[in-house]
Structure formats: C-alpha cells, structure tokens
Scaffold this active site. Sequence first.
Site, PDB file in Angstrom:
ATOM      1  CG  ASN A 129     -78.817 -21.900  67.848  1.00  0.00           C
ATOM      2  OD1 ASN A 129     -78.382 -22.690  68.699  1.00  0.00           O
ATOM      3  ND2 ASN A 129     -79.734 -20.999  68.117  1.00  0.00           N
ATOM      4  CB  ALA A 130     -75.044 -20.686  62.358  1.00  0.00           C
ATOM      5  NE  ARG A 269     -31.305 -31.454  79.132  1.00  0.00           N
ATOM      6  CZ  ARG A 269     -31.259 -31.285  80.438  1.00  0.00           C
ATOM      7  NH1 ARG A 269     -30.547 -30.296  80.974  1.00  0.00           N
ATOM      8  NH2 ARG A 269     -31.937 -32.092  81.223  1.00  0.00           N
ATOM      9  N   GLY A 340     -38.328 -31.463  77.370  1.00  0.00           N
ATOM     10  CA  GLY A 340     -38.573 -31.968  78.718  1.00  0.00           C
ATOM     11  C   GLY A 340     -39.308 -30.940  79.558  1.00  0.00           C
ATOM     12  CD  GLU A 364     -59.657 -18.132  59.126  1.00  0.00           C
ATOM     13  OE1 GLU A 364     -59.498 -18.459  57.945  1.00  0.00           O
ATOM     14  OE2 GLU A 364     -59.049 -17.203  59.669  1.00  0.00           O
ATOM     15  CB  THR A 366     -63.941 -28.224  62.716  1.00  0.00           C
ATOM     16  OG1 THR A 366     -64.848 -28.820  61.775  1.00  0.00           O
ATOM     17  CG2 THR A 366     -64.705 -27.404  63.732  1.00  0.00           C
ATOM     18  CD  GLU A 368     -63.149 -32.774  63.286  1.00  0.00           C
ATOM     19  OE1 GLU A 368     -63.223 -31.540  63.459  1.00  0.00           O
ATOM     20  OE2 GLU A 368     -62.242 -33.461  63.795  1.00  0.00           O
TER      21      GLU A 368
HETATM   22  N1  COS Z   1     -67.002 -21.494  46.755  1.00  0.00           N
HETATM   23  C1  COS Z   1     -67.972 -20.949  46.035  1.00  0.00           C
HETATM   24  N2  COS Z   1     -69.275 -21.211  46.253  1.00  0.00           N
HETATM   25  C2  COS Z   1     -69.598 -22.075  47.217  1.00  0.00           C
HETATM   26  C3  COS Z   1     -68.627 -22.691  48.007  1.00  0.00           C
HETATM   27  C4  COS Z   1     -67.288 -22.377  47.740  1.00  0.00           C
HETATM   28  N3  COS Z   1     -66.319 -22.926  48.462  1.00  0.00           N
HETATM   29  N4  COS Z   1     -69.230 -23.491  48.891  1.00  0.00           N
HETATM   30  C5  COS Z   1     -70.531 -23.378  48.676  1.00  0.00           C
HETATM   31  N5  COS Z   1     -70.751 -22.500  47.676  1.00  0.00           N
HETATM   32  C6  COS Z   1     -72.035 -22.062  47.155  1.00  0.00           C
HETATM   33  C7  COS Z   1     -72.491 -22.852  46.006  1.00  0.00           C
HETATM   34  O1  COS Z   1     -73.189 -21.990  45.135  1.00  0.00           O
HETATM   35  C8  COS Z   1     -73.473 -23.828  46.610  1.00  0.00           C
HETATM   36  O2  COS Z   1     -74.473 -24.172  45.761  1.00  0.00           O
HETATM   37  P1  COS Z   1     -74.249 -25.216  44.508  1.00  0.00           P
HETATM   38  O3  COS Z   1     -72.978 -25.983  44.739  1.00  0.00           O
HETATM   39  O4  COS Z   1     -75.438 -26.083  44.601  1.00  0.00           O
HETATM   40  O5  COS Z   1     -74.221 -24.325  43.324  1.00  0.00           O
HETATM   41  C9  COS Z   1     -74.052 -23.034  47.773  1.00  0.00           C
HETATM   42  O6  COS Z   1     -73.007 -22.143  48.168  1.00  0.00           O
HETATM   43  C10 COS Z   1     -74.430 -23.891  48.954  1.00  0.00           C
HETATM   44  O7  COS Z   1     -73.362 -24.776  49.187  1.00  0.00           O
HETATM   45  P2  COS Z   1     -73.527 -26.109  50.029  1.00  0.00           P
HETATM   46  O8  COS Z   1     -74.916 -26.644  49.833  1.00  0.00           O
HETATM   47  O9  COS Z   1     -72.354 -26.980  49.728  1.00  0.00           O
HETATM   48  O10 COS Z   1     -73.404 -25.523  51.495  1.00  0.00           O
HETATM   49  P3  COS Z   1     -73.583 -26.304  52.840  1.00  0.00           P
HETATM   50  O11 COS Z   1     -74.553 -25.590  53.668  1.00  0.00           O
HETATM   51  O12 COS Z   1     -73.809 -27.738  52.551  1.00  0.00           O
HETATM   52  O13 COS Z   1     -72.192 -26.097  53.590  1.00  0.00           O
HETATM   53  C11 COS Z   1     -69.964 -26.463  54.308  1.00  0.00           C
HETATM   54  C12 COS Z   1     -71.018 -26.630  53.211  1.00  0.00           C
HETATM   55  C13 COS Z   1     -70.162 -27.429  55.455  1.00  0.00           C
HETATM   56  C14 COS Z   1     -68.659 -26.740  53.606  1.00  0.00           C
HETATM   57  C15 COS Z   1     -70.009 -25.012  54.843  1.00  0.00           C
HETATM   58  O14 COS Z   1     -71.126 -24.802  55.656  1.00  0.00           O
HETATM   59  C16 COS Z   1     -68.772 -24.643  55.636  1.00  0.00           C
HETATM   60  O15 COS Z   1     -67.737 -24.311  55.075  1.00  0.00           O
HETATM   61  N6  COS Z   1     -68.886 -24.688  56.979  1.00  0.00           N
HETATM   62  C17 COS Z   1     -67.806 -24.236  57.845  1.00  0.00           C
HETATM   63  C18 COS Z   1     -67.981 -22.803  58.146  1.00  0.00           C
HETATM   64  C19 COS Z   1     -66.807 -22.273  58.871  1.00  0.00           C
HETATM   65  O16 COS Z   1     -65.700 -22.299  58.383  1.00  0.00           O
HETATM   66  N7  COS Z   1     -67.063 -21.747  60.064  1.00  0.00           N
HETATM   67  C20 COS Z   1     -66.005 -21.199  60.856  1.00  0.00           C
HETATM   68  C21 COS Z   1     -66.354 -19.892  61.402  1.00  0.00           C
HETATM   69  S1  COS Z   1     -66.115 -18.592  60.318  1.00  0.00           S
HETATM   70  S2  COS Z   1     -64.301 -17.998  60.739  1.00  0.00           S
END
Ligand code: COS
Length: 388
Positions: A129-130, A269, A340, A364, A366, A368
């Site tokens: 779920n994550a 070709r 082709g 790593e 999406t 989006e």
């Molecule tokens: N670098 C350092 N710290 C970061 C960070 C970054 N890139 N992104 C977030 N943080 C820290 C910060 O401390 C942040 O708090 P503040 O900015 O308020 O100080 C805290 O983490 C929480 O960050 P945020 O609230 O922005 O996190 P979200 O839950 O909103 O998530 C996204 C943001 C969507 C960008 C994140 O969930 C993400 O990258 N998702 C994709 C995950 C992924 O790549 N999955 C693929 C599978 S793993 S191979």
Amino acid sequence: MNYDLPPEYNALRRMIREFCEEEIKPLAHHIDESGVVESDLLRRLGALGFLGVPFPREYGGMGAGELGYCIMMEELNRASPSVATIIGAHIGIGVMSMYLDGSKALKDKYMPDLCSGKMICAFALTEPNAGSDAAAIQLRATLEGDSYFLDGQKMWITNGPIADVINVLAITDPSLGARGGATVFAVESKWEGYSTGKPERKMGLHGSPTSLLNFDSVRVPKENVVGQIGLGFVTFMKTLDIGRVSLGAATLGGAQAALEMCVRWARTRQQFGRQIAHMQSIQFMIADMAAEIEALRALVYRTAWLVDNGRPFIKEAGMCKLLGSETASRCIDRAVQIHGALGLSRDFPLERAFRDARISEIFEGTNEIQRLVIASELMREVGVRLRP
Ligand code: COS
C-alpha cells in the site's frame, strides 16, 4: 566517446566499455531469454572494483564519485539493462543509503564486502500500500531490549531474490508516521524470519530479479540501524534523489545505443535503390534522437557534477530521471520504426531494448512523481510549499 571529460573519466569509461563489449554484451540476449544474470559475472565486476565506483577508497570503493558512477551506468545500460539494473539497485540506492547516513562502524562492517561483490545489496521501500506515496509504509519495527523486531512486507524489490543485505525502511514510532517516525535498518537475508517471494514475471529486464520480501519478526541488532532513529524517511528520500541521476545516466546509454544502431542501419539498408540514410524521413528521426541525447548528456553530467561538488541537485535529479526515461523510450521507439520488421524481431536487440526501457518511466519514482518533485522545488524557491 570521450565527450570532453577529464582524462581519468575517459580511462574509466574505456575500462568499463571494454569489459561490457567482451563480457556482458555477448550475454545480453541469453540473459533476457534465461532470466538470469550469473552471480559469477557480478563477482567479476566486483573484483575489478566496479561495484564500488562512487564510494571512497576507505570503504573499499574506487573513489570516482557520482560522475564516474554515471559513466559506468551509461556503459552498462548500453550493454545490458538487466545487468545495469542489478548494479544500479545495489550501488545507487542500496549501498548509497548506508553510505549517506550510516555510522562509520556500519560502513566498516558492510561496505568493503558490498563494494567487492562478496555481498549484494537491495533498497526496500515499496509495500503493497505504499509506492508513489512513500510515507504510507506500514512495515513495523518494535524495540525489545537491544534489538528491533521487524514485521511486514515489502514488494517489487529489485535484487530481492539475490540480496545479502537489505536496507529497509520501517515505522519505529507509529504516532509520528513515516515522516518523523520511520527508521532504516540493514537486514541480512540469512537472518531468521526473513524470506522472499518468487521472482516477478516482468515485461522487460528479465535478468534483473524482483520480488516480495517477508519479515516475520526478524531480529535486527541496534547496531544495524542506518542513520538516526526517526529520520529514515529523509535518508531514503536523499538516496532516491541521487539514484535518479544515475538512472538518467543509464537511460542515456540505452538511447545512445539505439542511435548508433540507427546510424549503422541507415548506412547499410538499401531501399528505392539507395541507402535509407539519404531519405529525409530517416534523417529527421536520427537528428531528433541525436539532439535529445546530447541535451540529456549535458544535463546528466552537470547534475553529477553538482552532486560531487556538494551543490543542491534535487530538481535536476528529477529532470535526469524524467527526461532520460522519456528520451530513451522515444529514441528506442524511433529505432524500431527505422529498422522496420527487424526492429520487432526477438533475434535483434531492439525488441528487448523496447521492453527493457519502459520501466524507467515507472521505477525509482514514476515520472509523475518526478514532475511533482521538480515543481515542488521550483515553488519552494519562491516560498510556496506544494503537497502531493
Ligand atoms: N531530501 C531531503 N529530505 C527530504 C526530501 C529530499 N528529497 N524529501 C522529503 N524530505 C524530508 C523533509 O524533511 C520533509 O519535511 P520538510 O520539508 O517539511 O522539512 C519530509 O521528508 C517529508 O517530506 P514531504 O512531506 O515532502 O514528503 P511526502 O510524503 O509529501 O512525499 C514525495 C513526497 C511524493 C516526493 C515522496 O513520497 C516520493 O518521492 N515518492 C516516490 C517514492 C518512490 O520513488 N518510490 C519508488 C520506489 S523506491 S525504488
């Protein structure tokens, strides 16, 4: 092939390319068909120092930094995206999370073996779920005495079936959730209660093993906490940022390989009594590929330079992954068109390249999510905080 980089990087590229041409490329078709990268190949890459390219020598690495690592990923992906993916998950997100925030003792304990290929690493974030919503993880770590006990599941984990050490993000304080209550643990696959599901059957990257991970009360000693308790989410987000740069480099290698195939094919070709290179429709496609690849190369090398020089790079890293994966998909698609029917043949590398490239727009983070990261950074620069 040198792309005007300093001589030490050119030497590194030559060394890696030679290994890829002789030892990996001839196996790429077999790897796709059999779905297996032999562990001996990984051991040999380790013995040559390739599994520790970005890391300092004190931990068993080669000391070539992010730019050196990007050059290696570019070359590996030209030869076999399956091999590149195993190594990218091992170095770029697996070992990287430990290198960024782990204690010296933990790095001393694991990094030399990880850099030499004696051990393989994985990075475990995604759960049933994550996925894009990384903060929704539920895998739980409970402290009892001097150890944590891990319970839950991870899924779609690259290197899951072959990893010896897995850096796992788990909730240590449910009242704070992932953003302040999650911690990274280095877990050894031989520990009791740990098991993996059967390898996923994927559209591409057949040689890169992916699986579910089960944690059934796995005991992890306190010394194996990576970084600080409660700050694991930040460690993983920082790791993903760096990983996106080298992923961009890998896609660059894939796109470059497709372009080279097209240039060769346009020369050999013949249709309508002349080489197809003389046809404007082919010229336009090749020219677009070359221009997009050149722009991507500049972005990837510059972002690697930002990383190596301690400059901010989050926005650019998102761009590397976004632009890289879309450029590679577009270039390989055009290459199929130019070739082709041959482009569709399972006996020619483009069909495999087409299937292998698709996931780069998904794993790593999406594309989006990359757009969201880029927009968030842009808006942060003007004081606006975006929420997903
Ligand atoms: N670098 C350092 N710290 C970061 C960070 C970054 N890139 N992104 C977030 N943080 C820290 C910060 O401390 C942040 O708090 P503040 O900015 O308020 O100080 C805290 O983490 C929480 O960050 P945020 O609230 O922005 O996190 P979200 O839950 O909103 O998530 C996204 C943001 C969507 C960008 C994140 O969930 C993400 O990258 N998702 C994709 C995950 C992924 O790549 N999955 C693929 C599978 S793993 S191979």
